[in-house]
Design an enzyme around this catalytic site. Structure first.
Site, PDB file in Angstrom:
ATOM      1  N   LYS A 100       3.379  -1.824  11.846  1.00  0.00           N
ATOM      2  CA  LYS A 100       3.344  -3.061  11.067  1.00  0.00           C
ATOM      3  C   LYS A 100       1.935  -3.610  10.928  1.00  0.00           C
ATOM      4  O   LYS A 100       1.593  -4.213   9.905  1.00  0.00           O
ATOM      5  CB  LYS A 100       4.259  -4.113  11.716  1.00  0.00           C
ATOM      6  CG  LYS A 100       4.335  -5.425  10.953  1.00  0.00           C
ATOM      7  CD  LYS A 100       4.855  -5.219   9.546  1.00  0.00           C
ATOM      8  CE  LYS A 100       4.945  -6.529   8.791  1.00  0.00           C
ATOM      9  NZ  LYS A 100       5.289  -6.325   7.369  1.00  0.00           N
ATOM     10  N   SER A 159     -15.600   5.879 -11.361  1.00  0.00           N
ATOM     11  CA  SER A 159     -14.314   5.700 -10.694  1.00  0.00           C
ATOM     12  C   SER A 159     -13.309   5.028 -11.638  1.00  0.00           C
ATOM     13  O   SER A 159     -12.949   5.585 -12.658  1.00  0.00           O
ATOM     14  CB  SER A 159     -14.483   4.939  -9.386  1.00  0.00           C
ATOM     15  OG  SER A 159     -13.453   5.280  -8.476  1.00  0.00           O
TER      16      SER A 159
END
Length: 326
Positions: free
Chosen positions: A195, A143
């Site tokens: 949010k 990765s």
């Protein structure tokens, strides 16, 4: 436990209580000041001899552990320090005595931000200082560990290396069922419906899943582009092998993800060949030991890891986009 150790623990506990109390009153600033006061003002590194030689100099820089900032807890086995590593590669490329750089990568990857910062810095440094860069992959270079290898002119991996894992991950938890059983209810006041996205106290909405997947797809695209550029592969060919899986070194070589099967000495020999040198001197960059409050506690008792626990709790509260194999 001897008397002196008990006294030491008592003194530290008293100091900790005082600072925790004042930390609450002052809005959490004192703990940071105390920890910083036990650290050098700037992270630093040293260099040592890895291989004696009479010819041109090659730098050996290690990337061990998870690639992310702020991991200086003794609870972690990582030896990676992001700021020091950035200084090391800057020094290796700008130092006129160094003719080539070998990057020894043994990492499962880490944060998207940190991995891309390394990648962009290596690209920039190679443009300004065209020195050969060779990557030597250790046990694991997956990765983000693979991502930062993309600027290399040559990539070697041992036959036992695991690499690849080209992809992006971001995760959180869903505590809602557990909260119901415990009778815990969260009350949230927010300025917009998204949010508190990835709030672990409730199920994610379909809109939130689409928002987060869009972010993942964008960062995945950056990874694919880096591999296509670094390995000189067609983008669609990269996408076919970039499904997140890891590969053995032989598999990676057959797919064009690495160049050779070889160890660290082989990588150094390859770098020497690139600068037409038969007897290179190899200097190894090493992190200087950083001393902080967490280490002070741990020297007294291995069970005391107050700052590490505090940091881990803070980190877990903020899900992070990762180029990470796990």
């Amino acid at each position: 436990m001897n008397k002196k150790r008990w006294i030491s623990i008592a003194v530290i506990v008293v100091l900790l209580v005082i600072y925790v109390q004042t930390d609450v009153i002052s809005g959490g600033t004192n703990m940071g000041k105390l920890e910083k006061s036990l650290l050098p003002s700037e992270p630093s590194f040293t260099t040592g001899t890895y291989q004696e030689g009479t010819g041109k100099t090659i730098a050996l820089i290690n990337v061990n552990g998870t690639i992310q900032s702020g991991t200086d807890s003794l609870s972690s086995t990582d030896t990676y320090n992001h700021q020091i590593f950035l200084q090391e590669i800057e020094d290796a490329f700008t130092n006129p005595e160094i003719q080539a750089v070998v990057l020894a990568v043994d990492s499962p990857g880490g944060g998207v931000y940190e991995s891309d910062e390394i990648y962009q810095k290596l690209i920039s440094l190679k443009e300004r200082y065209p020195k050969p860069l060779v990557v030597s992959m250790g046990t694991l270079a997956a990765s983000g560990g693979y991502f930062i290898s993309m600027p290399a002119d040559e990539i070697l991996a041992t036959r036992d290396t695991l690499t690849g894992s080209i992809g992006v991950i971001m995760s959180t938890y869903n505590y809602s069922e557990l909260a119901k059983k415990l009778g815990v209810e969260e009350i949230v006041f927010k300025s917009g419906k998204n949010k508190d996205i990835m709030n672990p106290m409730r199920e994610a909405t379909e809109e939130e899943k689409q928002i987060m997947q869009g972010i993942i797809d964008e960062y995945y695209g950056y990874f694919v582009d880096a591999v296509a550029k670094g390995r000189k592969m067609d983008r669609q060919a990269v996408i076919k092998v970039a499904d997140g899986r890891i590969y053995t070194a032989m598999q990676a070589k057959s797919l064009g993800l690495i160049d050779q099967i070889g160890d660290l000495d082989g990588a150094i020999a390859e770098a020497a060949k690139m600068i037409n040198e038969s007897d290179p001197a190899v200097i190894q960059y090493q992190n200087e030991t950083l001393f902080n409050l967490n280490r002070l506690f741990s020297m007294v008792s291995p069970q005391l890891d107050f700052l590490g626990i505090k940091q881990n709790l803070q980190d877990s509260a903020a899900p992070t986009v990762m180029y990470l194999y796990r």
